[in-house]
Design a protein around this motif. Structure first.
Motif, PDB file in Angstrom:
ATOM      1  N   LYS A  19       0.831  -1.210   0.000  1.00 56.86           N
ATOM      2  CA  LYS A  19       0.000   0.000   0.000  1.00 56.86           C
ATOM      3  C   LYS A  19       0.860   1.253   0.000  1.00 56.86           C
ATOM      4  O   LYS A  19       0.580   2.212  -0.738  1.00 56.86           O
ATOM      5  CB  LYS A  19      -0.916  -0.011   1.223  1.00 56.86           C
ATOM      6  N   GLU A  22       2.124   2.036  -3.309  1.00 57.84           N
ATOM      7  CA  GLU A  22       1.044   2.195  -4.297  1.00 57.84           C
ATOM      8  C   GLU A  22       1.240   1.244  -5.469  1.00 57.84           C
ATOM      9  O   GLU A  22       1.107   1.621  -6.634  1.00 57.84           O
ATOM     10  CB  GLU A  22       0.976   3.653  -4.775  1.00 57.84           C
ATOM     11  N   SER A  26      -3.726   3.466  -5.743  1.00 60.79           N
ATOM     12  CA  SER A  26      -3.186   4.780  -5.412  1.00 60.79           C
ATOM     13  C   SER A  26      -4.266   5.599  -4.737  1.00 60.79           C
ATOM     14  O   SER A  26      -5.432   5.575  -5.153  1.00 60.79           O
ATOM     15  CB  SER A  26      -2.694   5.490  -6.674  1.00 60.79           C
ATOM     16  N   ASP A  27      -3.881   6.300  -3.680  1.00 59.30           N
ATOM     17  CA  ASP A  27      -4.837   7.164  -2.987  1.00 59.30           C
ATOM     18  C   ASP A  27      -5.156   8.415  -3.806  1.00 59.30           C
ATOM     19  O   ASP A  27      -6.192   9.046  -3.607  1.00 59.30           O
ATOM     20  CB  ASP A  27      -4.283   7.584  -1.623  1.00 59.30           C
ATOM     21  N   SER A 318       2.724   5.417   5.647  1.00 60.25           N
ATOM     22  CA  SER A 318       1.350   5.948   5.762  1.00 60.25           C
ATOM     23  C   SER A 318       0.536   5.111   6.726  1.00 60.25           C
ATOM     24  O   SER A 318      -0.419   4.444   6.342  1.00 60.25           O
ATOM     25  CB  SER A 318       0.681   5.967   4.384  1.00 60.25           C
TER      26      SER A 318
END
Length: 466
Positions: A19, A22, A26-27, A318
């Motif tokens: 995560k 990514e 992807s955020d 994150s």
């Protein structure tokens, strides 16, 4: 990639690191790293590429085999244009998955009756059989032409075993019935006989041919991504863990500022400081992404890159709390450090990147926890760490850690009315404290003071009367 990979050959990379980098999601609106590398044409090819990206190599030998295959494809890209068309690939895939009448009758008379029944009463099935058989024959013919190219003789790395398996499957006696011309003009009896051969007798063989074709498609995609993004081939080293890079940058950035990386057993910890927005997190992500790509056997975004493969890649960038599980932010940080510690305790080769850990507790706890972790990490041979922090007070103690810590920093240029960032890595520890300046630049104090003045003015009796 062999379908019988040993887990020992695979890099340990957990869901949190996936995560952080990514890799598949992807955020932001930007595409994932998978999308960044995906140049496959078929769903099956994309699935194989995804499987590869879920399972990078940890073995130097396996990484080298993939590098050799990708390099060969890049140098002889035109040869791989001869792989089957997307029509042949998808048509064969649909043919093998579609539910169609099975005419696998050993009795010749029953087979004739069944064939007539399909032709007379189930014409839609018959035409599906014809389309599927034609597509499968196109696939087989294309693969025959492909493997027969003299330039593929002695293909290195992963390509050698893949091509050997393809040739063995294509030489099966039943495939001699597949002609070197289109079978569209064949009559019903002959076409149904071909269908029985392809979809019944040699179904497993066709499935295996498709799987090998998807493996080739994924390797071609990796080679094309290397070329498109101008990645360089990393040098694989042996011996104690080390990473040396020049001109490293994050591949997503349009105009990146490149920086070096140097970690080895003399300096196994990089302690990174600097104000927010100066480039610390981007630097960590760039390095972790390059290491991940290198373990895939792909190229990396740098001018030069050499490394000793690791067994575990951890990132802690994150983190979030988990209300449902009752996990606070600091508990999440502690669990992340625990995962790294467990791999280190197993004497595995670990690369771990931690971005400002222990933010979820008070300053004193964060300082003591950071120092305690750095002390222990500094003693672990064959492990490498990057540790970014705002705890610049740690600098007074880092010299006690057997010179294992390399201190680097990013800084803001404070000339002019607003801060400017050049994103250049420097030697030493940053002592910049920019919190108050950033608040002033954004006019926060002015906004609050204005609101206070308005409230004060309206608190006078004459204002209330009016």
């Amino acid at each position: 990639m062999s379908l019988n990979n040993s887990k020992v050959d695979l890099l340990g990379i957990d869901s949190h690191t996936i995560k952080d980098l990514e890799i598949f999601e992807s955020d932001m609106d930007d595409a994932s790293l998978f999308d960044f590398c995906n140049r496959t044409r078929s769903i099956g090819g994309a699935a194989v590429l995804r499987r590869r990206m879920q399972n990078p190599w940890a073995s130097a030998e396996r990484i080298a085999e993939t590098q050799q295959a990708i390099g060969f494809i890049t140098e002889r890209r035109a040869i791989f244009q001869q792989l089957p068309s997307i029509y042949a690939v998808e048509g064969t895939q649909n043919y093998l998955q579609e539910i169609l009448p099975n005419l696998d009758f050993r009795n010749r008379f029953e087979f004739i009756l069944g064939s007539l029944q399909v032709w007379i009463n189930q014409d839609s099935h018959y035409f599906s059989i014809v389309r599927g058989a034609q597509a499968s024959c196109r696939l087989i013919r294309a693969l025959r032409r492909f493997v027969a190219q003299p330039e593929l003789k002695g293909a290195p790395g992963e390509l050698g075993p893949l091509l050997q398996q393809l040739r063995a499957l294509l030489s099966r006696p039943n495939f001699r019935m597949v002609p070197d011309f289109d079978v569209g003009a064949w009559g019903t009896w002959k076409m149904l006989k071909l269908d029985q051969l392809l979809r019944v007798k040699e179904k497993d063989t066709l499935i295996r041919l498709m799987a090998l074709n998807y493996e080739l498609e994924a390797l071609v995609s990796m080679a094309d991504a290397n070329q498109e993004h101008a990645f360089i081939v990393p040098e694989i080293c042996t011996g104690p863990m080390q990473v040396k890079a020049e001109g490293l940058y994050h591949p997503y950035l349009e105009n990146p500022v490149a920086n070096p990386v140097s970690l080895d057993q003399q300096r196994r910890i990089l302690f990174l400081t600097g104000p927010n927005m100066a480039g610390k997190t981007t630097y960590l992500r760039a390095f972790a992404t390059a290491m991940y790509l290198a373990h895939l056997g792909m190229g990396v975004p740098a001018k030069s890159f050499k490394f000793v493969p690791v067994q575990w890649l951890f990132s802690s960038i994150s983190l979030t709390d988990d209300l449902r599980r009752g996990v606070s932010y600091f508990r999440a940080e502690a669990l992340r450090v625990k995962a790294v510690a467990e791999a280190v305790a197993r004497n595995e080769k670990v690369l771990a990147l931690m971005d400002e850990p222990f933010k979820g507790t008070n300053v004193k706890d964060a300082f003591e926890a950071s120092l305690a972790i750095l002390e222990r990490f500094s003693t672990r041979e064959n492990c490498l760490f990057m540790f970014s922090s705002h705890q610049i007070e740690l600098s007074d103690y880092l010299h006690q850690l057997n010179n294992q810590v390399d201190c680097r920093y990013f800084e803001a240029v404070e000339t002019g009315e607003r801060l400017h960032f050049d994103y250049r890595l420097r030697t030493g520890i940053s002592d910049q404290r920019l919190g108050m300046r950033v608040l002033r630049e954004e006019g926060i104090f002015e906004i609050l003071d204005q609101r206070a003045a308005i409230k004060k003015d309206f608190s006078r009796p004459e204002d209330l009367i009016s």
